[in-house]
Design a protein around this motif. Structure first.
Motif, PDB file in Angstrom:
ATOM      1  N   GLU A  73       0.840  -1.195   0.000  1.00 41.44           N
ATOM      2  CA  GLU A  73       0.000   0.000   0.000  1.00 41.44           C
ATOM      3  C   GLU A  73       0.882   1.254   0.000  1.00 41.44           C
ATOM      4  O   GLU A  73       0.660   2.189  -0.770  1.00 41.44           O
ATOM      5  N   ILE A  74       1.890   1.211   0.851  1.00 39.96           N
ATOM      6  CA  ILE A  74       2.760   2.377   1.018  1.00 39.96           C
ATOM      7  C   ILE A  74       3.573   2.658  -0.254  1.00 39.96           C
ATOM      8  O   ILE A  74       3.779   3.792  -0.647  1.00 39.96           O
ATOM      9  N   TRP A  88      -9.003   0.569  -6.867  1.00 36.08           N
ATOM     10  CA  TRP A  88      -8.238   0.147  -5.683  1.00 36.08           C
ATOM     11  C   TRP A  88      -8.649   0.989  -4.494  1.00 36.08           C
ATOM     12  O   TRP A  88      -8.852   2.190  -4.624  1.00 36.08           O
ATOM     13  N   ILE A  89      -8.792   0.356  -3.365  1.00 37.81           N
ATOM     14  CA  ILE A  89      -9.118   1.111  -2.143  1.00 37.81           C
ATOM     15  C   ILE A  89      -8.292   0.602  -0.970  1.00 37.81           C
ATOM     16  O   ILE A  89      -8.029  -0.586  -0.843  1.00 37.81           O
ATOM     17  N   HIS A  90      -7.873   1.564  -0.159  1.00 33.59           N
ATOM     18  CA  HIS A  90      -7.187   1.235   1.094  1.00 33.59           C
ATOM     19  C   HIS A  90      -7.929   1.960   2.208  1.00 33.59           C
ATOM     20  O   HIS A  90      -8.180   3.160   2.110  1.00 33.59           O
ATOM     21  N   ILE A  91      -8.317   1.227   3.244  1.00 32.11           N
ATOM     22  CA  ILE A  91      -8.988   1.866   4.385  1.00 32.11           C
ATOM     23  C   ILE A  91      -8.090   1.812   5.619  1.00 32.11           C
ATOM     24  O   ILE A  91      -7.771   2.831   6.191  1.00 32.11           O
ATOM     25  N   ALA A  92      -7.693   0.615   6.026  1.00 28.83           N
ATOM     26  CA  ALA A  92      -6.837   0.500   7.214  1.00 28.83           C
ATOM     27  C   ALA A  92      -6.068  -0.816   7.168  1.00 28.83           C
ATOM     28  O   ALA A  92      -6.056  -1.517   6.154  1.00 28.83           O
ATOM     29  N   PHE A  93      -5.460  -1.160   8.301  1.00 29.80           N
ATOM     30  CA  PHE A  93      -4.528  -2.265   8.363  1.00 29.80           C
ATOM     31  C   PHE A  93      -5.236  -3.626   8.442  1.00 29.80           C
ATOM     32  O   PHE A  93      -4.896  -4.573   7.745  1.00 29.80           O
ATOM     33  N   GLU A  94      -6.229  -3.690   9.352  1.00 26.71           N
ATOM     34  CA  GLU A  94      -6.763  -4.990   9.752  1.00 26.71           C
ATOM     35  C   GLU A  94      -8.059  -5.362   9.054  1.00 26.71           C
ATOM     36  O   GLU A  94      -8.727  -6.298   9.459  1.00 26.71           O
ATOM     37  N   ASN A  95      -8.444  -4.640   8.016  1.00 25.32           N
ATOM     38  CA  ASN A  95      -9.810  -4.832   7.540  1.00 25.32           C
ATOM     39  C   ASN A  95      -9.961  -5.023   6.033  1.00 25.32           C
ATOM     40  O   ASN A  95     -11.065  -4.840   5.513  1.00 25.32           O
ATOM     41  N   ALA A  98     -12.822  -7.227   5.324  1.00 25.59           N
ATOM     42  CA  ALA A  98     -14.132  -6.635   5.607  1.00 25.59           C
ATOM     43  C   ALA A  98     -14.496  -5.584   4.557  1.00 25.59           C
ATOM     44  O   ALA A  98     -15.641  -5.509   4.113  1.00 25.59           O
ATOM     45  N   VAL A  99     -13.522  -4.775   4.177  1.00 29.71           N
ATOM     46  CA  VAL A  99     -13.784  -3.764   3.142  1.00 29.71           C
ATOM     47  C   VAL A  99     -14.201  -4.467   1.844  1.00 29.71           C
ATOM     48  O   VAL A  99     -15.173  -4.079   1.196  1.00 29.71           O
ATOM     49  N   ALA A 139     -11.122 -10.422  10.758  1.00 27.98           N
ATOM     50  CA  ALA A 139     -11.900  -9.948   9.606  1.00 27.98           C
ATOM     51  C   ALA A 139     -11.855 -10.978   8.478  1.00 27.98           C
ATOM     52  O   ALA A 139     -12.855 -11.218   7.796  1.00 27.98           O
TER      53      ALA A 139
END
Lengths: 330, 387
Positions: A73-74, A88-95, A98-99, A139
């Protein structure tokens, strides 16, 4: 002027040398399209970004991708730049799982209600070993249990490389990281064994799960295509050599991928509708020392520890072979 | 006009969500939110509502699913409470910063520890700065109407932000109230189909959720601040439009018997109805007292609030959350900050009451007013501590 002339002669010599080398043939049936562009910020020799590239090549353009925070992601999305030519989508680390579940549910509802065209779209979720086996574990389990039609890919470089090489539950026994250093009390460095994610995924009763490695790119792409076809969740665990974190030479990622597979450290196998199958069975496993050799993270291992690891790897391999053979007979 | 029926507020709210033809509902059970999602699950199972009901394994995943589905362009709803909101808080902030429209029904409940399933505002105050549009409800009809309003505001292209509806747990969620229902035609007239600005689809490729280097992060936060402030007029516009349709006019700041009032009670949520009874009684005994109901918490209706408070001598804020070790409790701090620069600012007192479901009666409110005016505490005063 004199120096310029000599420069030209040097270039000519080099070119002459290159011509003598073996020409790599273009790969048969290998998609030419790229869905992650070059110019990203991955470290030199990164096999993880190679894995991402192969996964996307296999799926093709009709994909929506949810990615966990982490190396991939980075390196790919420093605003306002992006390396992705797929949604493409990035929301957070652990999900990421779920996304992706939300994307799948949303698109499904919209298609059913005829708000968007009825186009076949693959939903891909991706995370590193930290984002998958540790913080994103719950998740992911939820996603698999609920039966979303999603391919979840774990690109496993066996530690939190993005934050500076800290151990995860996917770091193998005997590897040193910055949070599992070797010392008098903890002679092996990482004192725990790698979490068996494919077995866990298989235990969810999902239709397809497999291991893969970008060194064996044909095998990898075949598995992604299989995952794409199944009606339900699939989980692909990809070993991704990280020269920075493993402390190996930058040009050795492919080689170490091969050794991981051929020593039995990371066997290539799949579980399709509950049936276990080995995808690569070397006549004889290479000793694990061959894999450890040259890896900075294993440098501290003595003969006793190496023998201990070898025993465990052999035992695990034998068990896997047995399981696969039993399923073959059925 | 719709029909008026006596119904549990949670069930009515779920019916409203169904009438909005929501596409995705993702939720995890937590008291006192459960009745809302239970009813939505029933509507989906019986085929009355054509939506994907995602029974997630945690609130963190509930909010994550909502982000995914909103990004895919689906009308999205979730509901939670206290610990659930705490668990999803990380993603709550991301939903607004990524400008993802969705509606959350928050059954306000106290945060642990000690574990308490009962009502206060500590959960919502924990995410005060999350960048969502945040409204409070006084009664069941407001909760019901708020659902339609929230979707309309959230999905408005001038806003494109998530909306949180604060509903006092049990005190509102579990009571049976007379509610005037909307018809399908009314909803159709009021709420246009969701047409998102960007969606995740291979036909039009976008990258969502890129990371921000130091040279862009401040600008991104400024953009969110501007967007939230700009949502204020849209919130009011949507209420005005609703008034034409239903005859019920909602305002960001509502006044109750404030004419010539020297003392004002200021509160949010269901406690306002209780306070209005106390005001009635005190007015009858000749006291010049009124009440301000702050319905719109974010974006704060600053001008309306200043106008409403400036003439008073004393303002008593009923705070249903505590800021331990802080200058004052959340609502009071906000009001004091707002009024600081006003030349004729009133004395502003804080009364922390109704924590963890402790009952607040009209008489309690009278005692609090008298205590505040007599003691003139500058810090927060926790009312009703025993022993």
């Amino acid at each position: 002027m004199a120096s310029a002339v000599s420069d030209v002669s040097i270039t000519e010599t080099k070119m002459a040398e290159t011509e003598k080398k073996k020409v790599i043939k273009p790969l048969k049936n290998f998609p030419m399209e790229e869905y992650i562009n070059s110019g990203h910020r991955a470290c030199q020799g990164c096999a993880e970004v190679l894995a991402v590239r192969h996964v996307l090549k296999a799926i093709g353009p009709d994909v929506v991708m949810a990615m966990a925070t982490g190396c991939m992601e980075i390196i790919s999305s420093p605003y306002p730049y992006t390396s992705w030519t797929v949604p493409w989508i990035h929301i957070a680390f652990e999900n990421a799982a779920a996304v992706a579940s939300g994307i799948e549910a949303g698109l499904k509802a919209l298609k059913r209600k005829k708000r968007i065209p009825d186009k076949e779209i693959t939903i891909l979720a991706m995370g590193g070993d930290g984002g998958t086996t540790d913080i994103g574990f719950q998740a992911l389990s939820g996603m698999m249990e609920r039966g979303h039609k999603i391919i979840y890919v774990c690109v496993d470089n066996e530690a939190y490389m993005n934050t500076g090489i800290q151990r995860s539950s996917s770091t193998p026994f005997g590897a040193t990281t910055t949070t599992s250093p070797a010392g008098r009390v903890a002679p092996a460095g990482q004192m725990t064994w790698k979490k068996d994610m494919v077995a866990i995924a298989a235990a969810h009763g999902i239709p397809y799960t497999a291991t893969a490695c970008p060194t064996f790119y044909n095998d990898l792409q075949k598995k992604i295509l299989k995952a794409k076809e199944v009606d339900g969740p699939s989980y692909i665990h990809i070993l991704s050599v990280c020269p920075t974190g493993w402390r190996v030479p930058l040009h050795k990622a492919i080689e170490y991928g091969q050794l991981a597979v051929d020593t039995g450290v990371f066997p290539l196998y799949e579980v399709e509708n509950g049936v276990w199958k080995l995808n690569r069975k070397p006549k004889e496993l290479k000793p694990v020392v061959e894999y450890f050799k040259g890896q900075g993270r294993y440098r501290h291992l003595d003969d006793t520890l190496t023998a201990e690891i070898q025993d465990k790897i052999t035992a695990r391999w034998n068990r896997l072979v047995k399981m696969c053979e039993a399923d073959k007979e059925d | 006009m719709g029909q008026k029926v006596g119904i549990e507020v949670s069930i009515a709210a779920a019916d409203a969500v169904g009438l909005c033809d929501v596409d995705v509902v993702a939720a995890y059970p937590i008291t006192p939110q459960t009745h809302v999602v239970e009813h939505l699950a029933e509507l989906c199972a019986s085929g009355h509502l054509d939506a994907e009901f995602v029974p997630v394994e945690s609130e963190h995943s509930a909010m994550s699913v909502c982000c995914g589905s909103a990004a895919a362009g689906a009308r999205t709803f979730t509901a939670t409470s206290a610990q659930g909101l705490a668990l999803m808080a990380e993603i709550v902030y991301i939903a607004s910063s990524m400008r993802l429209p969705m509606v959350m029904f928050l059954a306000n409940r106290a945060l642990s520890a000690p574990l308490s399933i009962w009502n206060d505002h500590s959960d919502t105050m924990m995410v005060r700065d999350c960048g969502w549009v945040q409204v409070f409800c006084q009664n069941g009809q407001e909760v019901y109407d708020s659902i339609f309003h929230a979707f309309k505001v959230s999905e408005d292209k001038r806003v494109s932000l998530p909306v949180m509806i604060n509903v006092d747990g049990f005190a509102l969620t579990h009571v049976i109230e007379p509610i005037e229902f909307w018809t399908k035609e009314m909803v159709k007239q009021y709420l246009p189909p969701f047409q998102p600005i960007h969606t995740l689809h291979p036909d039009k490729v976008v990258t969502m959720g890129a990371f921000g280097m130091p040279e862009i992060y401040t600008e991104a936060k400024k953009a969110l601040d501007v967007a939230l402030w700009n949502s204020g007029p849209v919130v009011v516009e949507a209420w005005n439009e609703m008034a034409k349709l239903t005859g019920r006019q909602y305002l960001p700041v509502e006044k109750y018997r404030t004419e010539e009032a020297e003392t004002l009670i200021l509160a949010m949520g269901s406690i306002c109805e209780t306070a209005s009874l106390a005001v009635d009684e005190m007015r009858e005994s000749g006291r010049k007292i009124g009440m301000i109901n702050l319905r719109l918490w974010r974006p704060l209706p600053t001008e309306e609030l200043i106008k409403a408070l400036a003439g008073a001598r004393d303002v008593i804020v009923l705070d249903r959350a505590l800021t331990p070790g802080g200058a004052n409790s959340p609502l009071t701090s906000e009001i004091r900050t707002l009024m600081y620069a006003e030349p004729n600012r009133p004395n502003i007192y804080c009364m922390v009451a109704g924590l963890g479901g402790r009952d607040v009666t009209p008489n309690d409110i009278k005692v609090m007013v008298d205590t505040a005016l007599a003691d003139k505490h500058t810090g927060h005063y926790i009312y009703g501590v025993r022993g």
